[in-house]
Design an enzyme around this catalytic site. Structure first.
Site, short mmCIF file in Angstrom:
data_model
loop_
_atom_site.label_atom_id
_atom_site.label_comp_id
_atom_site.label_asym_id
_atom_site.label_seq_id
_atom_site.Cartn_x
_atom_site.Cartn_y
_atom_site.Cartn_z
CE LYS A 18 2.94 33.73 63.06
NZ LYS A 18 3.63 34.05 64.32
CG ASP A 61 1.21 34.92 66.96
OD1 ASP A 61 1.11 35.93 67.68
OD2 ASP A 61 2.29 34.42 66.62
CD GLU A 101 2.40 33.31 69.93
OE1 GLU A 101 3.62 33.54 69.91
OE2 GLU A 101 1.88 32.34 69.34
CG ASP A 113 6.35 35.27 71.09
OD1 ASP A 113 7.45 35.08 71.64
OD2 ASP A 113 6.21 35.24 69.85
CD GLU A 154 5.87 29.00 66.30
OE1 GLU A 154 6.92 29.54 65.88
OE2 GLU A 154 4.96 29.62 66.85
#
Length: 371
Positions: free
Chosen positions: A163, A192, A218, A243, A321
């Site tokens: 992240k 992401d 992402e 997403d 996930e």
């Protein structure tokens, strides 16, 4: 078997670790929603909603949607009516996909139990028995996250998603470098941003992170900046995964037409039903876009539903996930947790969702119950 009762529970899930994302942070707890459909014959179908206020809706709104607007659609009906019920749900209530997904989940759980079939069989049949497990590196305590990654590597996990976008670009690059240094050659690194980049300099930033050769990047920019997503997808060699920009089949069509991503993350909580998730996957597949199994902060019921979905959907080739109840949430509500082994999450074989809920644990996590 007639449904004569629906219970809706607002829950509070403690978290084992702090989590940071480009779109928002989670420190101690998150609300959730669990529903149960009860038949006169004693069967119970389970469903779960996992709203996150900075992503879509709130748990309190999902409770109200289920209790006030969706409850009248199921009482006195059977699970065999599930497609009609879900169509009626869309006419009765705009939005609230998490609440609708919880209802669809519970209806499929009941239908599978009645038929003696796993939900994956009701969704078209099993194409894979396990789904490669992707874990997210999102703890601001990065040393703790490195320990987490090492533990998962020892268990066979090979998909790691970092992240980014919640701190500085320099910090993101440092975290990526430190994680990449411990990953073996057969591991896949993903990135992401959770909408965390400003469109004005996103391409320059992403060219830097491409040095780590991620499998995909992402949602780099805000959901509604699809114009920027188009330019990024054209400019960057690394595949871009949509997403937040793709909730619905209609948005999947837009994504395929405009090519504002190369792949799509399908979250049942975004889609609002198994059928809509399947439609998104079919659109993506027709456009040559592979799919990834995303989640919110979901407990075992929703994770199991996701496994049934991915196990029965050929387009879901990028892993998923389905792990949060084991490593992130502090409460386990399934008597037998989601099976994680050999770097994958595994499909249950029993009828319906194939789960047994620990009602004492669920009661302990319940803040409010209706019905």
């Amino acid at each position: 078997m007639t449904i004569d009762r629906m219970q809706v529970r607002l829950t509070r899930w403690p978290l084992k670790m702090t989590r940071k994302h480009g779109v928002g942070d989670v420190a101690d707890t998150l609300p959730g929603v669990v529903i149960s459909l009860h038949t006169r014959e004693g069967l119970i179908g389970w469903g779960e909603a996992a709203p996150w206020s900075v992503f879509s809706g709130t748990a309190e709104a999902a409770v109200a949607a289920l209790d006030v607007y969706l409850r009248p659609l199921v009482i006195g009906r059977t699970a065999a009516d599930r497609q009609r019920i879900m169509a009626e749900a869309d006419r009765a209530l705009v939005g609230h996909p998490e609440a609708k997904m919880a209802l669809d989940m519970a209806l499929h759980d009941l239908a599978g139990q009645q038929a003696g079939l796993p939900v994956a069989e009701l969704l078209g049949g099993v194409v894979r028995d396990s789904i490669p497990l992707s874990v997210s590196i999102a703890n601001p305590d990065f040393d703790a996250d490195l320990d987490f990654a090492r533990a998962r590597l020892a268990e066979g996990v090979r998909l790691f998603k970092v992240k980014t976008g919640f701190s500085t670009h320099a910090e993101d690059m440092s975290r990526l470098e430190r994680l990449a240094a411990i990953l073996p050659a057969d591991a896949s690194l993903r990135i992401d941003y959770n909408q965390g980049l400003a469109a004005v300099d996103a391409i320059r930033t992403l060219r830097d992170v491409e040095a780590f050769r991620p499998a995909f990047i992402e949602q780099p920019v805000a959901r509604d900046r699809r114009d920027a997503m188009v330019e990024i997808t054209r400019a960057i060699d690394t595949p871009i995964l949509a997403d937040e920009s793709v909730f619905s089949p209609e948005e999947a069509v837009d994504c395929a037409r405009a090519r504002y991503a190369d792949a799509i993350s399908i979250k049942l909580m975004k889609a609002g039903s198994f059928a809509k998730g399947k439609a998104i996957a079919a659109i993506a597949s027709a456009a040559g876009m592979p799919c990834y199994g995303g989640t919110m902060y979901e407990a075992g019921i929703a994770l199991t539903a996701g496994i049934h979905f991915a196990a029965s959907t050929p387009a879901m080739t990028l892993g998923a996930e389905y792990y949060t109840s084991a490593f992130v949430l502090g409460t386990e509500i399934l008597e037998t947790p989601v099976r994680l082994a050999d770097g994958a999450s595994w499909l249950p074989t029993g009828p319906g969702l194939g789960i047994a809920v620990d009602e004492a644990a669920l009661t302990s996590a319940t803040v409010e119950a209706r019905g």
